[in-house]
Enzyme design. Structure first.
Site, PDB file in Angstrom:
ATOM      1  N   ASP A  91      49.350  36.922  30.042  1.00 50.90           N
ATOM      2  CA  ASP A  91      48.969  35.659  29.885  1.00 50.90           C
ATOM      3  C   ASP A  91      49.900  35.091  28.994  1.00 50.90           C
ATOM      4  O   ASP A  91      50.035  34.020  28.058  1.00 50.90           O
ATOM      5  CB  ASP A  91      47.609  35.744  28.832  1.00 50.90           C
ATOM      6  CG  ASP A  91      47.599  36.623  27.606  1.00 50.90           C
ATOM      7  OD1 ASP A  91      48.932  37.154  27.420  1.00 50.90           O
ATOM      8  OD2 ASP A  91      46.728  37.030  26.860  1.00 50.90           O
ATOM      9  N   LEU A 147      49.325  41.159  27.313  1.00 51.81           N
ATOM     10  CA  LEU A 147      48.015  40.628  26.908  1.00 51.81           C
ATOM     11  C   LEU A 147      48.032  40.246  25.343  1.00 51.81           C
ATOM     12  O   LEU A 147      48.479  41.229  24.525  1.00 51.81           O
ATOM     13  CB  LEU A 147      46.979  41.229  27.150  1.00 51.81           C
ATOM     14  CG  LEU A 147      46.122  41.501  28.624  1.00 51.81           C
ATOM     15  CD1 LEU A 147      45.155  42.198  28.508  1.00 51.81           C
ATOM     16  CD2 LEU A 147      46.069  39.989  29.093  1.00 51.81           C
ATOM     17  N   HIS A 148      48.035  38.906  24.964  1.00 49.26           N
ATOM     18  CA  HIS A 148      47.865  38.590  23.574  1.00 49.26           C
ATOM     19  C   HIS A 148      47.090  37.584  23.132  1.00 49.26           C
ATOM     20  O   HIS A 148      46.998  37.203  22.178  1.00 49.26           O
ATOM     21  CB  HIS A 148      49.353  38.580  22.954  1.00 49.26           C
ATOM     22  CG  HIS A 148      50.022  37.198  23.108  1.00 49.26           C
ATOM     23  ND1 HIS A 148      50.379  37.011  24.513  1.00 49.26           N
ATOM     24  CD2 HIS A 148      50.247  36.000  22.565  1.00 49.26           C
ATOM     25  CE1 HIS A 148      51.071  36.258  24.601  1.00 49.26           C
ATOM     26  NE2 HIS A 148      50.754  35.272  23.458  1.00 49.26           N
ATOM     27  N   ARG A 149      46.815  36.737  24.253  1.00 46.48           N
ATOM     28  CA  ARG A 149      46.081  35.176  23.790  1.00 46.48           C
ATOM     29  C   ARG A 149      44.571  35.825  23.162  1.00 46.48           C
ATOM     30  O   ARG A 149      44.018  36.532  23.566  1.00 46.48           O
ATOM     31  CB  ARG A 149      45.993  34.512  24.910  1.00 46.48           C
ATOM     32  CG  ARG A 149      47.357  34.197  25.643  1.00 46.48           C
ATOM     33  CD  ARG A 149      47.884  33.052  25.079  1.00 46.48           C
ATOM     34  NE  ARG A 149      49.235  32.583  25.557  1.00 46.48           N
ATOM     35  CZ  ARG A 149      49.931  31.831  25.205  1.00 46.48           C
ATOM     36  NH1 ARG A 149      49.463  30.976  24.044  1.00 46.48           N
ATOM     37  NH2 ARG A 149      51.106  31.471  25.874  1.00 46.48           N
ATOM     38  N   PRO A 150      44.270  34.938  22.186  1.00 49.71           N
ATOM     39  CA  PRO A 150      42.920  35.216  21.378  1.00 49.71           C
ATOM     40  C   PRO A 150      41.998  35.237  22.413  1.00 49.71           C
ATOM     41  O   PRO A 150      40.891  35.880  22.335  1.00 49.71           O
ATOM     42  CB  PRO A 150      42.852  34.032  20.345  1.00 49.71           C
ATOM     43  CG  PRO A 150      44.378  33.725  20.038  1.00 49.71           C
ATOM     44  CD  PRO A 150      45.339  34.033  21.259  1.00 49.71           C
TER      45      PRO A 150
END
Length: 393
Positions: free
Chosen positions: A293, A216-219
């Site tokens: 993501d 997971l890394h999407r803002p």
């Protein structure tokens, strides 16, 4: 052939998602007598140790130029890349600037080149999520508008480009260079159990159910307490039935700490730091399911035949859903739980490998660049590529 006759390219790479894309391109260019390629690393990915591991594992040559930009907001980072790239472009006479993907380095260097009248080549053009709240979508749209030669990974991308007024004469369908890297390196991967043992300090046994992988890394997913809490809670529920290995992005780890979720996540999930390419590929290839993501992982799971649940409301890679193993579930707990249960019950979605995801995309890019350049100016083409040009002219 003299250096004057050769096509001089500046090839830009900047962040982890694009290291896997530039590696096969630089290798293909190095095999051509017609191309002189200089590698510019913007330094957008500023973890020196991780960058070094990717360059070493993937055989990427040491950058000829390192702009050492580092972190910052989107505006600051983009501006800094532009300011540092402009004198590099001025000092090195080149015929075109090649950019890959959709990160800030991509649009920043494309914009500098376009304003200086230098042709832009975009690899991975035409992908659209139709969600302009994503910074990457803005980067994709603008870079394509600035580009003179656009290489696509799937046929639907050409439809997107045509809708935006880009002539099909500028577009070439060549396949997916990410898959070039995957196919070249899969046999070099360590065993998944060895990766888990090294990272966790123990040879943890996951039993017959196996394990899943999470990134997971999407803002939109990690930058608010509500969204990240909802995701962590459902992942911990899922982990009761299928152990989940969570490779935690630095941005995500910071938010887990900020929102008081780190202990909850650590109790329910096996947390580990970001992994080098081969180690993460080993885990993904052995996983029952991947929850992510990441756009790149949507493609890699499709190529590997591993079910993927995309924790976003949309994807710019529709072919991974239409033909591959990907299912878009958003952050809806019901859909996430249902997706994992479907995998455990029957193996999940397997799909097929899309057209031209065959490990030769970079070779096609090389050949098309030579053909394109020959049409723009007199270019002495070596005999080993003359047949390619005759066959397509």
């Amino acid at each position: 052939m003299t250096s004057i006759d050769r096509l001089h390219l500046l090839c830009v790479v900047g962040a982890r998602p694009n290291f896997m894309k530039i590696a096969p391109i630089m290798r293909a260019f190095a095999d051509s007598d017609a191309i002189d390629a200089v590698l510019v690393h913007t330094g957008q990915h500023y973890d020196a140790a991780m960058m070094a591991s990717f360059f070493a594992q993937l055989g990427i040559p040491a950058p000829d130029v390192d702009l050492e930009v580092g972190s910052g907001s989107h505006a600051v980072q983009t501006a800094d890349i532009m300011k540092r790239f402009e004198p590099v472009l001025a000092a090195r006479a080149c015929d075109a600037v090649l950019v890959v993907g959709d990160v800030n380095s991509t649009i920043a260097c494309a914009l500098v080149a376009a304003k200086e009248g230098v042709p832009v080549i975009h690899v991975e053009a035409g992908l659209r999520s139709f969600d302009r709240s994503m910074p990457e979508e803005i980067n994709r749209i603008l870079t394509d508008q600035l580009s003179d030669l656009l290489f696509t990974t799937e046929r639907s991308a050409a439809v997107n480009l045509e809708r935006e007024g880009i002539s099909r004469e500028r577009v070439r369908f060549v396949g997916n260079v990410m898959i070039d890297t995957l196919l070249r390196n899969r046999a070099r991967c360590p065993r998944a159990v060895d990766v888990l043992s090294v990272v966790t300090g123990s040879a943890r046994c996951f039993g017959a159910a196996g394990f899943g992988v999470v990134t997971l890394h999407r803002p939109a997913n990690v930058d608010t307490a509500d969204s990240l809490t909802r995701i962590v809670d459902v992942l911990c529920e899922v982990a009761a039935d299928l152990p989940l290995v969570f490779a935690v992005h630095p941005r995500t780890r910071a938010r887990l700490g900020e929102f008081g979720l780190l202990d909850t996540a650590a109790r329910g999930l096996l947390l580990m730091p970001p992994l080098p390419y081969l180690e993460l590929l080993a885990l993904v290839g052995a996983a029952r399911v991947v929850l992510t993501d990441s756009g790149g992982l949507q493609e890699e799971t499709t190529a590997l035949g591993v079910p993927c649940l995309t924790l976003r409301e949309n994807t710019e890679r529709p072919i991974t859903v239409e033909e591959g193993t990907n299912t878009v579930v958003g952050t809806n707990p019901v859909l996430i739980r249902g997706g994992v249960r479907a995998v455990l019950a029957g193996g999940g979605k397997r799909g097929r490998v899309p057209e031209l995801w065959d490990g030769r995309a970079a070779e096609r890019i090389r050949d098309e660049v030579v053909i394109w350049a020959a049409g723009r100016r007199p270019l002495a083409v070596p005999s080993n590529q003359a047949q390619v040009i005759r066959g397509r002219s």
